[in-house]
Scaffold this active site. Structure first.
Site, PDB file in Angstrom:
ATOM      1  N   ASP A 111     135.731  38.012  68.819  1.00 48.46           N
ATOM      2  CA  ASP A 111     135.102  37.293  69.930  1.00 48.46           C
ATOM      3  C   ASP A 111     135.644  35.859  70.051  1.00 48.46           C
ATOM      4  OD1 ASP A 111     133.864  36.175  67.774  1.00 48.46           O
ATOM      5  OD2 ASP A 111     131.809  36.645  68.393  1.00 48.46           O
ATOM      6  N   PRO A 161     123.685  27.899  64.371  1.00 45.51           N
ATOM      7  CA  PRO A 161     123.467  28.517  63.060  1.00 45.51           C
ATOM      8  C   PRO A 161     124.525  29.571  62.756  1.00 45.51           C
ATOM      9  CG  PRO A 161     121.763  29.188  64.627  1.00 45.51           C
ATOM     10  CD  PRO A 161     122.583  28.135  65.308  1.00 45.51           C
ATOM     11  N   GLY A 218     129.272  30.937  66.684  1.00 46.93           N
ATOM     12  CA  GLY A 218     129.593  29.554  66.306  1.00 46.93           C
ATOM     13  C   GLY A 218     130.969  29.397  65.669  1.00 46.93           C
ATOM     14  N   GLY A 219     131.259  30.184  64.641  1.00 46.43           N
ATOM     15  CA  GLY A 219     132.541  30.071  63.934  1.00 46.43           C
ATOM     16  C   GLY A 219     133.706  30.374  64.861  1.00 46.43           C
ATOM     17  N   SER A 220     133.528  31.382  65.720  1.00 50.17           N
ATOM     18  CA  SER A 220     134.588  31.765  66.655  1.00 50.17           C
ATOM     19  C   SER A 220     134.826  30.670  67.690  1.00 50.17           C
ATOM     20  CB  SER A 220     134.200  33.057  67.391  1.00 50.17           C
ATOM     21  OG  SER A 220     134.027  34.106  66.474  1.00 50.17           O
ATOM     22  N   LYS A 269     127.373  31.352  72.396  1.00 49.15           N
ATOM     23  CA  LYS A 269     127.242  32.371  73.455  1.00 49.15           C
ATOM     24  C   LYS A 269     126.035  33.256  73.172  1.00 49.15           C
ATOM     25  CE  LYS A 269     128.748  35.948  70.678  1.00 49.15           C
ATOM     26  NZ  LYS A 269     127.867  36.995  70.150  1.00 49.15           N
ATOM     27  N   GLY A 319     124.785  35.478  65.374  1.00 49.36           N
ATOM     28  CA  GLY A 319     125.134  36.246  66.572  1.00 49.36           C
ATOM     29  C   GLY A 319     125.421  35.374  67.777  1.00 49.36           C
ATOM     30  N   LEU A 320     125.629  34.068  67.526  1.00 42.47           N
ATOM     31  CA  LEU A 320     125.867  33.133  68.628  1.00 42.47           C
ATOM     32  C   LEU A 320     127.330  32.704  68.720  1.00 42.47           C
ATOM     33  CD1 LEU A 320     122.669  30.903  68.166  1.00 42.47           C
ATOM     34  CD2 LEU A 320     123.055  32.610  69.961  1.00 42.47           C
TER      35      LEU A 320
HETATM   36  O1  C5P Z   1     136.700  40.546  64.173  1.00 42.67           O
HETATM   37  P1  C5P Z   1     135.496  39.988  63.514  1.00 42.67           P
HETATM   38  O2  C5P Z   1     135.818  39.306  62.213  1.00 42.67           O
HETATM   39  O3  C5P Z   1     134.659  39.135  64.386  1.00 42.67           O
HETATM   40  O4  C5P Z   1     134.587  41.250  63.158  1.00 42.67           O
HETATM   41  C1  C5P Z   1     133.701  41.292  62.082  1.00 42.67           C
HETATM   42  C2  C5P Z   1     133.440  42.729  61.713  1.00 42.67           C
HETATM   43  O5  C5P Z   1     132.680  43.369  62.739  1.00 42.67           O
HETATM   44  C3  C5P Z   1     134.694  43.564  61.563  1.00 42.67           C
HETATM   45  O6  C5P Z   1     135.176  43.514  60.254  1.00 42.67           O
HETATM   46  C4  C5P Z   1     134.200  44.953  61.916  1.00 42.67           C
HETATM   47  O7  C5P Z   1     133.571  45.538  60.804  1.00 42.67           O
HETATM   48  C5  C5P Z   1     133.124  44.698  62.947  1.00 42.67           C
HETATM   49  N1  C5P Z   1     133.603  44.858  64.328  1.00 42.67           N
HETATM   50  C6  C5P Z   1     133.809  46.117  64.847  1.00 42.67           C
HETATM   51  N2  C5P Z   1     134.253  46.256  66.136  1.00 42.67           N
HETATM   52  C7  C5P Z   1     134.471  45.182  66.914  1.00 42.67           C
HETATM   53  C8  C5P Z   1     134.262  43.883  66.415  1.00 42.67           C
HETATM   54  C9  C5P Z   1     133.828  43.748  65.116  1.00 42.67           C
HETATM   55  O8  C5P Z   1     133.612  47.110  64.155  1.00 42.67           O
HETATM   56  N3  C5P Z   1     134.890  45.355  68.168  1.00 42.67           N
END
Ligand code: C5P
Length: 287
Positions: A135, A93, A100-102, A10, A97-98
């Site tokens: 995400d 990659p 991928g893992g999600s 994305k 920020g794309l």
């Molecule tokens: O939920 P996810 O593992 O994708 O988020 C990674 C990190 O990004 C979280 O540990 C948090 O520090 C930050 N984050 C946030 N607010 C969000 C999404 C992510 O602070 N809405």
């Protein structure tokens, strides 16, 4: 029988941070748009355990991998073991920020649902996805959505069938948590309304002027290469996707994307990759 799913990447056409929450996360308003760059996820039911194989050796294959977390979350939801062998063919990659893992993890949920004939609907799979990521829920249905809350509250949006992009890939891993940690929220947040309008009518030049990512200045301040690329590519209006490191340039059409790719070829001398991407098209070949 093996299930094969495409896990699309994305870009965030809009990302505003509305505030910090009591749980440590941030309240977001973001427009996510799936693009055709994709990993391929193959899932086969087995007799016991969860096995994961990844084509990219830099990606871990343990319980920390979101694909394994997806299995565990669906096991918790259904109250049954869902033993399987998963293969991830990585093209997106990591740490770029794309998403991928999600996206891989959401593809695992869809594949498990199909393999075990669970017949869970999208909102249920989105709720399961939200238990292990922010995400991840978006990628259950993909397309174009306005995502709120931590990112897990999904509202599908009307958008043009095909948008064209040039992706600028610095090959740098940026941990999302680090960018949110560096964020200082000052001043009013920007309103997404006009962005959504230009997306709905498909006015690409207008949309290009209404792209926004609140995290971009943090990434610029902390990662010199991102800052230099944003500076050098300014005439093409690049934007950071998510927490980076990928930048994207929204183009009018395929021809424009090819021209932009040729014009910005100079970034390659820094070892930065470029590639054309267009909107993902989920179809029968996806399943
Ligand atoms: O939920 P996810 O593992 O994708 O988020 C990674 C990190 O990004 C979280 O540990 C948090 O520090 C930050 N984050 C946030 N607010 C969000 C999404 C992510 O602070 N809405």
């Amino acid at each position: 029988m093996a299930i094969v799913e495409r896990a699309y990447a994305k870009v965030n056409l809009w990302l505003e941070v509305l505030g910090r929450r009591d749980d440590g996360y941030h309240e977001l308003e973001t427009v996510m748009h799936e693009i055709d760059l994709h990993d391929v996820v193959t899932l086969e039911p087995t007799d016991s355990g969860v096995e994961l194989e990844v084509s990219d050796p830099s990606v871990g294959t343990g319980e920390d991998n979101l694909a394994v977390k997806a299995v565990r979350a669906l096991e918790a939801h259904t109250g049954r073991d869902l033993p399987c062998r998963i293969t991830l063919e990585k093209n997106i990659p990591a740490g770029g920020g794309l998403g991928g893992g999600s996206s891989d993890a959401a593809a695992v949920l869809r594949a498990l649902d199909a393999a075990h004939d669970l017949r869970l609907d999208a909102p249920t799979l989105e709720a399961v996805a939200a238990t292990f990521g922010s995400d991840t829920s978006f990628f259950v249905r993909g397309g174009t959505s306005l995502c709120r809350g931590r990112g897990e509250i999904i509202e599908p949006l009307p958008a043009p069938e095909t948008l064209w992009f040039v992706l600028v890939l610095p090959g740098q891993v940026i941990p999302t948590a680090r960018i949110f940690k560096g964020l200082r929220l000052t001043g009013p947040s920007r309103q997404v309304y006009h962005h959504l309008q230009s997306l709905e009518v498909g006015d690409v030049p207008q949309l290009r002027g209404l792209l926004h990512n609140r995290l971009q200045d943090v990434a610029r301040a902390e990662f010199g290469l991102v800052d230099e690329l944003l500076e050098e590519l300014a005439p093409w209006s690049p934007l950071l996707s998510g927490s980076g490191s990928t930048l994207f340039i929204l183009c009018d059409d395929r021809g424009h994307a090819e021209q932009v790719c040729a014009d910005i070829g100079f970034v390659e001398r820094r070892g930065v990759g470029t590639r054309i991407a267009s909107s993902a098209r989920r179809g029968p070949e996806t399943a």
